[in-house]
Write an enzyme that holds these catalytic residues in place. Sequence first.
Site, PDB file in Angstrom:
ATOM      1  N   LYS A 137      34.324   4.694  88.476  1.00  0.00           N
ATOM      2  CA  LYS A 137      34.428   5.428  87.200  1.00  0.00           C
ATOM      3  C   LYS A 137      33.709   6.773  87.263  1.00  0.00           C
ATOM      4  O   LYS A 137      34.241   7.782  86.807  1.00  0.00           O
ATOM      5  CB  LYS A 137      33.776   4.607  86.073  1.00  0.00           C
ATOM      6  CG  LYS A 137      34.682   3.615  85.418  1.00  0.00           C
ATOM      7  CD  LYS A 137      34.131   3.160  84.080  1.00  0.00           C
ATOM      8  CE  LYS A 137      32.645   2.951  84.043  1.00  0.00           C
ATOM      9  NZ  LYS A 137      32.214   1.591  84.339  1.00  0.00           N
ATOM     10  N   PHE A 191      42.036   3.665  98.004  1.00  0.00           N
ATOM     11  CA  PHE A 191      41.300   3.308  99.224  1.00  0.00           C
ATOM     12  C   PHE A 191      42.294   3.342 100.374  1.00  0.00           C
ATOM     13  O   PHE A 191      43.490   3.118 100.187  1.00  0.00           O
ATOM     14  CB  PHE A 191      40.675   1.909  99.094  1.00  0.00           C
ATOM     15  CG  PHE A 191      39.397   1.903  98.291  1.00  0.00           C
ATOM     16  CD1 PHE A 191      39.401   2.230  96.943  1.00  0.00           C
ATOM     17  CD2 PHE A 191      38.173   1.587  98.879  1.00  0.00           C
ATOM     18  CE1 PHE A 191      38.231   2.235  96.192  1.00  0.00           C
ATOM     19  CE2 PHE A 191      37.003   1.584  98.142  1.00  0.00           C
ATOM     20  CZ  PHE A 191      37.030   1.908  96.796  1.00  0.00           C
ATOM     21  N   LYS A 216      19.945  -0.449  97.538  1.00  0.00           N
ATOM     22  CA  LYS A 216      20.256   0.908  97.953  1.00  0.00           C
ATOM     23  C   LYS A 216      21.445   1.475  97.185  1.00  0.00           C
ATOM     24  O   LYS A 216      22.427   0.785  96.955  1.00  0.00           O
ATOM     25  CB  LYS A 216      20.585   0.856  99.449  1.00  0.00           C
ATOM     26  CG  LYS A 216      20.215   2.065 100.223  1.00  0.00           C
ATOM     27  CD  LYS A 216      20.245   1.748 101.716  1.00  0.00           C
ATOM     28  CE  LYS A 216      20.461   3.014 102.507  1.00  0.00           C
ATOM     29  NZ  LYS A 216      20.162   2.826 103.934  1.00  0.00           N
ATOM     30  N   ARG A 255      25.738   9.745  82.076  1.00  0.00           N
ATOM     31  CA  ARG A 255      24.425   9.164  81.827  1.00  0.00           C
ATOM     32  C   ARG A 255      23.456   9.526  82.947  1.00  0.00           C
ATOM     33  O   ARG A 255      23.862   9.752  84.089  1.00  0.00           O
ATOM     34  CB  ARG A 255      24.528   7.631  81.776  1.00  0.00           C
ATOM     35  CG  ARG A 255      25.120   7.111  80.497  1.00  0.00           C
ATOM     36  CD  ARG A 255      25.424   5.639  80.628  1.00  0.00           C
ATOM     37  NE  ARG A 255      26.469   5.436  81.613  1.00  0.00           N
ATOM     38  CZ  ARG A 255      26.803   4.266  82.109  1.00  0.00           C
ATOM     39  NH1 ARG A 255      26.166   3.179  81.749  1.00  0.00           N
ATOM     40  NH2 ARG A 255      27.784   4.162  82.988  1.00  0.00           N
ATOM     41  N   PHE A 279      30.377  -0.073  82.194  1.00  0.00           N
ATOM     42  CA  PHE A 279      31.128  -1.332  82.349  1.00  0.00           C
ATOM     43  C   PHE A 279      32.642  -1.108  82.181  1.00  0.00           C
ATOM     44  O   PHE A 279      33.138   0.007  82.327  1.00  0.00           O
ATOM     45  CB  PHE A 279      30.636  -2.390  81.363  1.00  0.00           C
ATOM     46  CG  PHE A 279      29.209  -2.841  81.611  1.00  0.00           C
ATOM     47  CD1 PHE A 279      28.589  -2.718  82.858  1.00  0.00           C
ATOM     48  CD2 PHE A 279      28.472  -3.429  80.581  1.00  0.00           C
ATOM     49  CE1 PHE A 279      27.281  -3.157  83.056  1.00  0.00           C
ATOM     50  CE2 PHE A 279      27.162  -3.870  80.788  1.00  0.00           C
ATOM     51  CZ  PHE A 279      26.569  -3.730  82.020  1.00  0.00           C
ATOM     52  N   TRP A 332      37.365  11.019  96.114  1.00  0.00           N
ATOM     53  CA  TRP A 332      36.228  10.641  96.953  1.00  0.00           C
ATOM     54  C   TRP A 332      36.317  11.386  98.295  1.00  0.00           C
ATOM     55  O   TRP A 332      35.340  11.965  98.749  1.00  0.00           O
ATOM     56  CB  TRP A 332      36.199   9.115  97.183  1.00  0.00           C
ATOM     57  CG  TRP A 332      34.876   8.642  97.738  1.00  0.00           C
ATOM     58  CD1 TRP A 332      33.815   8.187  97.011  1.00  0.00           C
ATOM     59  CD2 TRP A 332      34.475   8.601  99.101  1.00  0.00           C
ATOM     60  NE1 TRP A 332      32.768   7.857  97.849  1.00  0.00           N
ATOM     61  CE2 TRP A 332      33.143   8.111  99.135  1.00  0.00           C
ATOM     62  CE3 TRP A 332      35.093   8.929 100.311  1.00  0.00           C
ATOM     63  CZ2 TRP A 332      32.430   7.942 100.319  1.00  0.00           C
ATOM     64  CZ3 TRP A 332      34.382   8.765 101.490  1.00  0.00           C
ATOM     65  CH2 TRP A 332      33.066   8.273 101.494  1.00  0.00           C
ATOM     66  N   THR A 384      32.867   8.604  89.913  1.00  0.00           N
ATOM     67  CA  THR A 384      33.536   9.569  90.798  1.00  0.00           C
ATOM     68  C   THR A 384      34.798  10.108  90.135  1.00  0.00           C
ATOM     69  O   THR A 384      35.120  11.294  90.265  1.00  0.00           O
ATOM     70  CB  THR A 384      33.917   8.953  92.160  1.00  0.00           C
ATOM     71  OG1 THR A 384      34.801   7.857  91.959  1.00  0.00           O
ATOM     72  CG2 THR A 384      32.694   8.493  92.924  1.00  0.00           C
ATOM     73  N   ALA A 444      24.363  -0.792  78.813  1.00  0.00           N
ATOM     74  CA  ALA A 444      25.670  -1.002  78.200  1.00  0.00           C
ATOM     75  C   ALA A 444      25.829  -2.419  77.660  1.00  0.00           C
ATOM     76  O   ALA A 444      26.897  -2.769  77.174  1.00  0.00           O
ATOM     77  CB  ALA A 444      26.766  -0.692  79.210  1.00  0.00           C
TER      78      ALA A 444
END
Lengths: 557, 557
Positions: free
Chosen positions: B72, B382, B106, B95, B302, B410, B74, B274
Amino acid sequence: MSIDLEIARAATLAPIAQIAEKAGIPVDALEPYGKYKAKIGLDFVQQIRHDRPIGKLVLVTGINPTPAGEGKTTTTVGLGDALNLIGKKAMICLREPSLGPCFGVKGGAAGGGHAQVVPMEDINLHFTGDFHAITAANNLLAAMIDNHIYWGNSLGIDARRITWRRAIDMNDRALRGIVGSMGGVANGFPREDGFDIVVASEVMAAFCLAYDLADLQTRLGRIIVASTRDGKPVTAADLKADGAMAVLLKDALAPNLVQTLAGSPALVHGGPFANIAHGCNSVMATTLGLHLSDVVVTEAGFGADLGAEKFLDIKCRLAGLAPDACVIVATIRALKMHGGVAKADLGREDVGAVRRGIANLARHVGNIRKFGLPPIVALNRFTADTEAEIAAVQQAMAALGTEAILCTHWSDGAQGTVALAHAVMQRLDAGEANFQPLYPDAMPLADKIRAIAQGIYRAADVALPDAVAAKLARFEAQGFGHVPVCIAKTQYSFSADPTALGAPEGHVLPIRDVRLSAGAGFVVAICGDVMTMPGLPRVPAAETIRLDAEGRIEGLF
Amino acid sequence: MSIDLEIARAATLAPIAQIAEKAGIPVDALEPYGKYKAKIGLDFVQQIRHDRPIGKLVLVTGINPTPAGEGKTTTTVGLGDALNLIGKKAMICLREPSLGPCFGVKGGAAGGGHAQVVPMEDINLHFTGDFHAITAANNLLAAMIDNHIYWGNSLGIDARRITWRRAIDMNDRALRGIVGSMGGVANGFPREDGFDIVVASEVMAAFCLAYDLADLQTRLGRIIVASTRDGKPVTAADLKADGAMAVLLKDALAPNLVQTLAGSPALVHGGPFANIAHGCNSVMATTLGLHLSDVVVTEAGFGADLGAEKFLDIKCRLAGLAPDACVIVATIRALKMHGGVAKADLGREDVGAVRRGIANLARHVGNIRKFGLPPIVALNRFTADTEAEIAAVQQAMAALGTEAILCTHWSDGAQGTVALAHAVMQRLDAGEANFQPLYPDAMPLADKIRAIAQGIYRAADVALPDAVAAKLARFEAQGFGHVPVCIAKTQYSFSADPTALGAPEGHVLPIRDVRLSAGAGFVVAICGDVMTMPGLPRVPAAETIRLDAEGRIEGLF
């Protein structure tokens, strides 16, 4: 609105890049925080520390504080301003104020009157976020201790022997003592714990003594947080917390540049407690200042018995600094209190009380000489002071081979401290200083405590219970015999009794406990109770702090 | 080093003043925080909100999240960049990430690949200090509660009924449940307490919903912290804490400006949870963006069942915003998981699973239409996605009267989202939106919960225990019947069962408890456990985070 705030708000501030330029800091070394605050990049600090010669270092300290007030910070600011006024290139190095106490009792910690660092409201609130970063680093370490135990405790930490406490920048007595990890399996193993105010955190002390980021990470790694059942210390490095803590602190370690009302550059950076820590601004700021200016004027917390001694024996020793002169701030009012006058009676002339109170000042003068430094007395003038009272101080100081210079920087700004600036320059130009710490590194820890007690506090002896002596022996066996000691005692007296004003002697200094601050690099010797978490008063200042219709702060100062 | 970090570090950032200029923000409205971050002065925000027309508002939301990842943030960044690329003036509103979780697992929260906001390390760490300020405000209120009781409790607070908890920006399970004020008379009255992570603080929610400083101070004053023995609520205003809290937040309330890798201006400001809060950036940032640009692209936490619903029913309702379009992000991988495929098996083509998983996406599409907004699906591509799988989604969306646009931001940056940008602009230009919240203000609270459960989650009914219904009645009697409700349930499913993927229906939504967030201005309905304080994992990321020899951060991302 207080007069301090009124004066601060009426001032026209120069853009911080202009202050930086005046100080010899290139604009691309600045990380601005708003228009009037900036951090000075670590790369520039590193580079200039290799490139440039070193200025003179002047410490401003004081007599033992009284409720009458002395004005160390205003004198530090006033002296720096006056040095710039008479054509020297001077920088001022101060501690950052803690946020929490602002909501307790009204009042800031950025000087006052016409001797202030500005923007005072920012400096007293979040400033550039350094204390928040230090809080986060402290609490990450705490979280990693409990997390380590939660997941199996492979280091064998004895949960009863965890000495690391959590930290917060808030006066909150409810957090002094807590039981944590309540609520069942998912929350860990319940244990006693507590919060200190962040200025009492060893992370703060290590931060202020660090020479650079790598040194900071090393110090953080050395911090001892607990021991195993068989007494083996467990460090932050054992928990692999040191790297992440250093990451949290990397921006904070860059010194903060602000200005005085007179436009002098001031580095305001770091602020460890002056009882369980050493009470001075960061080594980063002081060393940077010394590479940027002819004279650095800096301040130490409390009276000279605690503040100057720690500045000299801890900070200067560990950072390899050799100060050149020492200004001792006194007021007629405070001397009268040391001479036995109650606060309510300070309005009346009382030369006899002043003469009696001078014993306190005179001893500090003598103590400063023990470090090989020329003492100069700054007599911070109040309107009610009489000529006879002032003359008494001046005569006494002349008899001691020094001088008491009248200062009126609070009302007159830099003009009010020109005489002091000239007196200081005379000592600097004469090269009178021959700095040496009070005791050598190699002295046993107990003897170091005794050296301070007898040499500075004029105690007859030290009361060192066997258990405490055994702890010192253990620190020495662990390889920490060479570190300096940091005495935590009342600031109001040379003795451990806060009511013993003037110049008590022959007392016995009771050492209740000792603690190793392995990350900071000193052993703390505790005489009496040490308050590491203040509470709020019955009517906290917070109740009257608000924003006015123009969005300006009301009630903070 | 992660690819995200590698890309972020390789980027050349524009000075923040240049980004501001591009966005139409005059340089004297900027409060810079370093070279690449700035706050935008409240005066400018106030002024421009009176002066200038309003742009279009596009929400980016998603299907119910799965471990496969959706993207979301990106997509939000990519869409903003692409809009700027095709000649629109677009701003991105996001945010702020929370600091604490960085030390657990990480990974950052500033986008990824070629669709990031930068400087990513700063944004993920202390950024401009907003969360530290919110933490301080939260904890000042807490300290004032215990201090009030300590000094005599004139308000008659029932210590068993204190609901206000302390806050910290750290994953620390040991602080979930504590007993405070231990240690004797001087430390107060021991009582059970605990810490939430700061994003769960009601101060955060109030901060993000505040229209200006005055509104913030009003909201803070309304916060209910406890009740008396006879059930009367005690507020922050009763404790006179609201003014000081607002003072602590006055700098933080100014929105933060940063940039994307493509140089788009981005406002990154505020970050409420959220679940027990509404999960969107601040009203300050969104309204500012709408006055500065043709299009604001913003994100909600979310999946759309929680995030979009709260954005629309809470934030837009309370701030008077009328959004114009809604992008729903999905991935083939995530749809396959909703279609029953395990994460380990996602590498294999499985058109059947995609078709089954589309049920989740299709329901969100229908739900968004219930608010009068045109939905557009962004299919975040992807490399392993097959043509047949993609075609299945596109056909299904076409059948629903919308379209699924392939996005490759991306790897390709703004170029990868140009098609999405055109599709969005088409909807905006057509003026398809006719926004209305799901339920009116005047509806009883229980009916509002039912409206969401049935209208959005497709539950058959709501299970509302008598005690919970009684609490709702009490909130209504206290004058809070008009506020929206904020459902705290699992983000993984339309139902309260996190394992019920796809598009479950006919379930019963169990309401375990309700809480009044009077300061934020909503009632929280809790379905199942709500985690308000995460813990660290067995091997926290903190263990491998350090500074390398050049002082750069290792191991954080």
